[in-house]
Motif scaffolding. Structure first.
Motif, mmCIF file in Angstrom:
data_model
loop_
_atom_site.group_PDB
_atom_site.id
_atom_site.type_symbol
_atom_site.label_atom_id
_atom_site.label_comp_id
_atom_site.label_asym_id
_atom_site.label_seq_id
_atom_site.Cartn_x
_atom_site.Cartn_y
_atom_site.Cartn_z
ATOM 1 N N ARG A 765 0.871 -1.326 0.055
ATOM 2 C CA ARG A 765 0.053 -0.257 -0.151
ATOM 3 C C ARG A 765 0.980 1.127 0.164
ATOM 4 N NH1 ARG A 765 -5.401 -0.111 4.081
ATOM 5 N NH2 ARG A 765 -5.283 1.972 2.988
ATOM 6 N N THR A 768 2.393 3.610 3.249
ATOM 7 C CA THR A 768 2.465 2.889 4.583
ATOM 8 C C THR A 768 3.401 2.581 4.933
ATOM 9 O OG1 THR A 768 1.761 0.908 3.371
ATOM 10 C CG2 THR A 768 -0.015 2.465 3.892
ATOM 11 N N THR A 787 -8.591 -6.617 -0.689
ATOM 12 C CA THR A 787 -7.809 -5.472 -0.908
ATOM 13 C C THR A 787 -8.963 -4.350 -0.279
ATOM 14 O OG1 THR A 787 -8.443 -4.971 -3.021
ATOM 15 C CG2 THR A 787 -6.261 -5.807 -2.413
ATOM 16 N N VAL A 791 -7.781 1.681 -3.117
ATOM 17 C CA VAL A 791 -6.647 2.096 -2.375
ATOM 18 C C VAL A 791 -5.508 1.941 -3.146
ATOM 19 C CG1 VAL A 791 -5.058 1.525 -0.390
ATOM 20 C CG2 VAL A 791 -7.681 1.227 -0.124
ATOM 21 N N TYR A 793 -1.687 1.500 -4.470
ATOM 22 C CA TYR A 793 -0.540 0.483 -4.380
ATOM 23 C C TYR A 793 0.852 0.738 -4.926
ATOM 24 C CZ TYR A 793 -3.543 -2.780 -1.763
ATOM 25 O OH TYR A 793 -4.366 -3.434 -0.635
ATOM 26 N N TYR A 815 -4.231 0.809 -8.285
ATOM 27 C CA TYR A 815 -5.349 0.729 -7.307
ATOM 28 C C TYR A 815 -6.275 -0.430 -7.229
ATOM 29 C CZ TYR A 815 -4.789 6.026 -7.299
ATOM 30 O OH TYR A 815 -4.094 7.063 -7.304
ATOM 31 N N SER A 816 -6.774 -0.650 -6.195
ATOM 32 C CA SER A 816 -7.516 -1.746 -6.106
ATOM 33 C C SER A 816 -8.890 -1.482 -6.546
ATOM 34 C CB SER A 816 -7.841 -2.084 -4.496
ATOM 35 O OG SER A 816 -8.195 -1.017 -3.643
#
Length: 1063
Positions: A765, A768, A787, A791, A793, A815-816
């Motif tokens: 991610r 993070t 996921t 979000v 990545y 992105y998820s």
């Protein structure tokens, strides 16, 4: 466009006629004459043993001659041999083997004799030989063992045949042996290897002999080679190494001659035949051969090089071709030369051949037999086939070397003389008779011939005649004038009259007169002059693409009395007019031009007297032929040189070459573009990738199109290495709301660089700082599960093979999966005026993905009635929209939602504000039809009428206003009304009425603070004066246009305002 050049004075056929003008006069066949040989077989007569034997001999004479033969200088009795016969009225021998017999029994030297009472004529001595094609002796040949790089000669030694067989080398499987400057066949039939390479033992070698008459091929047992080498043959990198010999451990050597041996030799050749000189040399590298002539240049018009420059051929040699020639064999180690001394000899050839001699009794004459040769030939005279020395003496005959002189010839001198001139290289035999005749002149051609000729041509009028003594001939025109000779005329010895250039005035009747001491004879020829045939519009050279239409013009002018024929040739052969062509009188049209139409086109316009022709060239542009003979050289780890031989460009220059490659691991059989090279080159260096088993082909390109691909080259594999790049187009996208699919473009064969290509996939991610997740993938995708929704990545994909990993990959943001978005925020509906409604909104608080747009649904409604629903779609950046109202009464209901790729999310609904008079309008619609409402409105109308009457009375009683005397007191400049004496009675502090009501922001109706004003009553028009000059102000009610239109009511009819005005 071209017009072939004819002889300047006319037809080529006429030139041939002129060549025969000087030939001897022949005796007509109705007159007595000795025999003359007219046909005979060649001197060296080789026959097929499977056919009957034919030996030709024909002759003419009067009386007709009889024939007999000698064989090997002895009388050949034809009647005694049942197989031998002689054709009727001919001396031709036929030997028939249908009933058996061996043709070899009849081999020998034959000579034909033709005889009548005036003499005997002889044929050449004909050497009869039967063709032979013996079998090759059986032999067992041991394998030939040779060290790589050494020279080698494989001897053929064919069996002797008649004529000599044609030699060629093939394998035992009948595949031809490839020859080049290193391996080639000599003129003697042997196969020479300048140096042996290990690939030479891939096949065996068999010498073949093809015999002409029997059409059979004899094959020798094959040779098998065993080459001793330091390197295996399948090492392709060494086989194509630029310094191949040293790479294979073969010692380099200076050239040495394999044929001929030594440093010098000599050769004899006969005049008129071909001289063939040959030099074959060994050496490492293979030597090059060059030819020179000592003290001069090679004869460029007759010399040509053969067998990869190893042979020099000079055609039809003459004495000036004698001299010293030398060949030079050279390679980078050195050079050697071999000198060949050439001597040119000559069999006898004629300088002056004896001709038949026709004399009248008492005339003199001579026979001349003059020949040359090397060595100088001897001359032997014979008479009627017997040596002159053995003939009875003749006092009127004298022999002086190569000449026989006749004086005061008599009838007894008639005979056939033979001249035989010979040396060690051959002989010549000629017959010439002496005929003694007493004949008055006679004409031999038909009388009164018509001759038509073309203007400005040279022509000839023949007048064949005979007489003995030989008559003299004279020509006259139109039966008068002097003898025609000189100037534009010329008379030949045989009597023909040549007119050098025909003019119109040359037309007429020509008379030829032959005269000797025995009389005279004459004949007439009528000459007509015709206009020439001319092509005045010729076909032009053209260039055309395939499939187009071409027209070739050919317009002709000719003499109208002659029949014209127009025909066409293609490449000098008659043109076949197919269904794609149309031939007209003045043109040729070709539809759908094809490559086979390429070539020259000749238009021939001809009459029975002359012709004209014009040639044009049609160039058909086609795709080039495929390149051929691809070769890989200069092999290295990461590049190689590819060389090819260009194909025919088919008349359109090659603009570029496209080199393609194929590899057999990732996509076998699929060809990819590798490089492009200009059309003027035939080789290029190709950059290679590691661990690819390459195979190349070449495509030629021109303006018309691309050629077929060449045949593929041999394969070449490069060594492996770690990848130097990573896969491209890395993406991370969700396919569901709780996953992310990572994809990339897989690497191809030229970027894999090694076996077992795989991909290390890493993700985490974004922002993070959590640890990287990783997995090794063999395909081109990987799905990350569980996921959160949409979000970001960080993603990395790295290539790896068995040789190592690729470079550190770049980080890609993915992105998820997306979900439905929340409702748009702060959805606002505003109504700035009665015509438009404005909508505004903010983006959703939770997009849950990439917004793809907004959807708006709205409809007008009025009470319980709802209009047609409308739909509008907006881009993600749009947050405003304006609606144009259809009417001023209806309201609108709006429903707005945001969209992502998943679909439309939660919606929000708002309505437009109510119009200001909506309550009144709705109430009016409900009570307007009630009876009580109608009565009330009638009472109000009556009350208003009474109040107006009272108001009028009150005003008529009001005080008078003073005014100036217009005639006595002039108005000052401050008076606003100067022209008519009126003035404005208004107060700037008093504002006009704004109407009976005002709409507030919340839509309620409020009473105006002031309902009456003098200004409002005075604005309707100008003031009026009564009889005593007082001003009567007329009260008018001003209507506010905007409020009247907006509220659809008026204060002028309001009873409340009327009451206020009375107070």
């Amino acid at each position: 466009m071209a017009r072939p050049q004819p002889p300047p004075w006319g037809h080529a056929a006429f030139l041939l006629c002129l060549l025969g003008i000087g030939r001897a006069i022949e005796i007509p066949m109705d007159l007595p004459q000795p025999p003359t040989i007219t046909k005979q077989s060649v001197k060296d007569h080789i026959v097929d043993p499977r056919d009957n034997i034919l030996i030709e001999c024909e002759a003419k004479g009067n009386p007709a001659p009889s024939f007999h033969w000698t064989r090997n200088s002895r009388f050949f009795n034809v009647a005694k041999d049942p197989r031998v016969s002689m054709r009727r009225r001919s001396g031709t021998l036929v030997i028939d083997f249908r009933s058996g017999g061996r043709p070899e029994e009849y081999e020998g030297e034959y000579q034909c004799f033709a005889r009548n009472k005036f003499g005997t004529a002889l044929s050449n001595r004909i050497r009869l030989q039967v063709s032979k094609s013996p079998l090759w002796p059986k032999e067992n040949l041991d394998p030939v063992v040779v060290q790589e790089g050494a020279p080698l000669t494989l001897q053929c030694n064919p069996p002797p045949g008649l004529p000599s067989p044609v030699i060629f080398w093939m394998s035992s499987s009948m595949e031809p042996i490839t020859q080049d400057k290193r391996v080639s066949q000599g003129h003697n039939g042997d196969l020479y290897f300048s140096n042996v390479l290990v690939q030479d033992m891939q096949t065996d070698y068999s010498c073949n002999a093809r015999f002409h008459f029997t059409h059979t091929i004899q094959q020798k047992n094959p040779f098998t080679l065993k080459v001793l080498t330091n390197h295996p043959y399948n090492d392709s990198s060494l086989r194509n190494h630029p310094d191949m010999y040293s790479a294979r451990g073969v010692a380099e050597r200076t050239p040495s001659f394999m044929y001929p041996q030594g440093t010098s030799s000599s050769q004899m050749v006969l005049r008129g035949t071909d001289l063939l000189l040959e030099c074959i040399a060994s050496g490492v590298p293979t030597p090059d051969i060059a030819w020179y002539k000592k003290g001069g240049d090679l004869p460029s018009d007759k010399a040509k090089f053969e067998n990869f420059n190893k042979a020099l051929r000079i055609t039809s040699v003459s004495e000036e071709d004698s001299g010293e020639y030398f060949c030079l064999a050279s390679n980078k180690m050195g050079s050697i030369r071999h000198t060949i001394s050439v001597r040119v000899k000559a069999a006898p050839y004629w300088l002056e051949e004896p001709k038949n001699l026709i004399l009248a009794p008492g005339e003199d004459g001579r026979l001349v037999c003059r020949a040359n040769g090397n060595p100088k030939p001897t001359v032997q005279w014979m008479v009627n086939g017997e040596p002159l020395q053995s003939a009875p003496p003749n006092p009127n005959r004298e022999v002086a070397g190569d000449t026989i002189i006749f004086r005061d010839t008599q009838i007894s001198s008639r005979a056939v003389y033979q001249c035989n001139t010979s040396n060690e290289h051959g002989y010549l035999l000629a017959n010439a008779f002496v005929s003694v005749l007493d004949v008055p002149p006679r004409m031999l051609s038909p009388r009164n011939q018509l001759i038509r000729v073309i203007l400005y041509n040279r022509t000839r009028l023949d007048c064949p005649f005979f007489g003995s003594p030989i008559p003299t001939l004279r020509w006259f025109k139109n039966g008068q004038g002097s003898n025609l000779d000189g100037g534009n005329y010329h008379v030949y010895e045989n009597g023909s009259l040549e007119i050098k250039m025909i003019r119109k005035e040359d037309q007429g009747i020509y008379t030829c007169v032959a005269t000797n001491i025995l009389g005279k004879a004459e004949n007439q020829v009528r000459l007509e002059v015709k206009d020439p045939t001319r092509i005045f519009r010729m076909p032009e050279d053209q260039t055309a693409k395939r499939g187009t239409t071409v027209q070739l013009e050919c317009r002709v002018k000719h003499d109208p009395s002659l029949k014209l024929t127009v025909s066409w040739l293609k490449d000098d052969e008659p043109l076949y007019i197919g269904n794609r062509m149309k031939k007209e009188d003045d043109s040729l049209t070709i539809f759908g031009v094809a490559e086979r139409d390429h070539g020259s086109y000749t238009c021939i316009a001809s009459t029975e007297l002359d012709q004209d022709l014009a040639k044009a060239y049609l160039t058909v542009l086609g795709r080039p032929d495929r390149p051929r003979d691809l070769e890989l050289t200069d092999l290295a780890e990461r590049n190689v040189r590819l060389t090819w031989i260009p194909g025919d460009d088919n008349n359109s220059p090659i603009t570029e070459y496209v080199v393609q490659f194929e590899e057999d691991q990732f996509q076998p059989g699929v060809w990819h573009d590798h490089s492009k090279f200009p059309g003027g080159v035939n080789s290029g260096v190709l950059q290679l990738s590691p661990y690819v088993n390459y195979q190349f082909r070449v495509i030629a390109v021109n303006e018309v199109g691309s050629s077929h691909p060449s045949l593929p080259s041999e394969r070449y594999r490069t060594s492996g290495a770690p990848p130097e790049s990573n896969p491209g187009d890395v993406k991370g996208e969700g396919t569901r709301k709780n996953n992310m699919e990572i994809t990339w473009t897989p690497m191809n064969a030229t970027s894999a660089f090694g076996p077992n290509l795989r991909y290390i996939v890493r993700w985490r991610r974004r922002e993070t700082r959590e640890t990287w997740n990783n997995v090794t993938v063999w395909g081109s995708r990987y799905v990350v599960g569980q996921t959160p929704v949409y979000v970001p990545y960080e993603i990395r994909v790295q290539a790896e093979n068995d040789f190592g990993k690729g470079p550190e990959p770049d980080t890609v943001i993915g992105y998820s999966g997306e979900d439905l978005p929340s409702a748009p925020r702060r959805f606002r509906v505003r109504q700035p005026n009665l015509q438009t409604i404005t909508l505004e909104w903010d983006h959703p608080e939770h997009p849950n993905g990439i917004l793809t747009g907004y959807s708006l649904r709205y409809a007008a409604f009025n009470g319980t009635k709802v209009g047609k629903q409308m739909v509008e779609n907006f881009s993600p950046n749009d947050t405003k929209f304006t609606v144009q109202r259809a009417d001023h009464v209806s309201r609108y209901r709006f429903t707005l939602s945001a969209r992502t790729q998943v679909g439309a999310g939660e919606a929000v609904t708002e309505e437009s504000p109510a119009p200001p008079n909506e309550a009144y309008t709705n109430n009016q619609a409900d009570i307007a039809t009630q009876g009580w409402f109608i009565g009330l409105m009638c009472a109000i109308a009556l009350l208003v009428l009474i109040l107006l009457i009272v108001c009028f009375i009150k005003r008529s009683r009001g005080g008078k206003y003073p005014v100036r005397e217009k005639k006595d007191v002039p108005l000052g400049p401050e008076d606003p009304k100067e022209e008519d004496g009126s003035f404005d009675y208004s107060d700037e502090d008093n504002k006009p009425l704004q109407g009976g009501s005002q709409t507030s922001l919340d839509g309620t109706i409020k009473q105006q603070e002031s309902d009456d004003s003098l200004v409002d009553y005075g604005e309707g028009g100008e003031g009026q004066f009564n009889e005593d000059g007082s001003f009567i102000g007329q009260y008018t009610v001003k209507k506010d246009k905007e409020e009247t239109e907006g509220n659809e009511s008026s204060e002028a009819t309001s009873p409340v305002n009327a009451i206020y005005s009375l107070a």
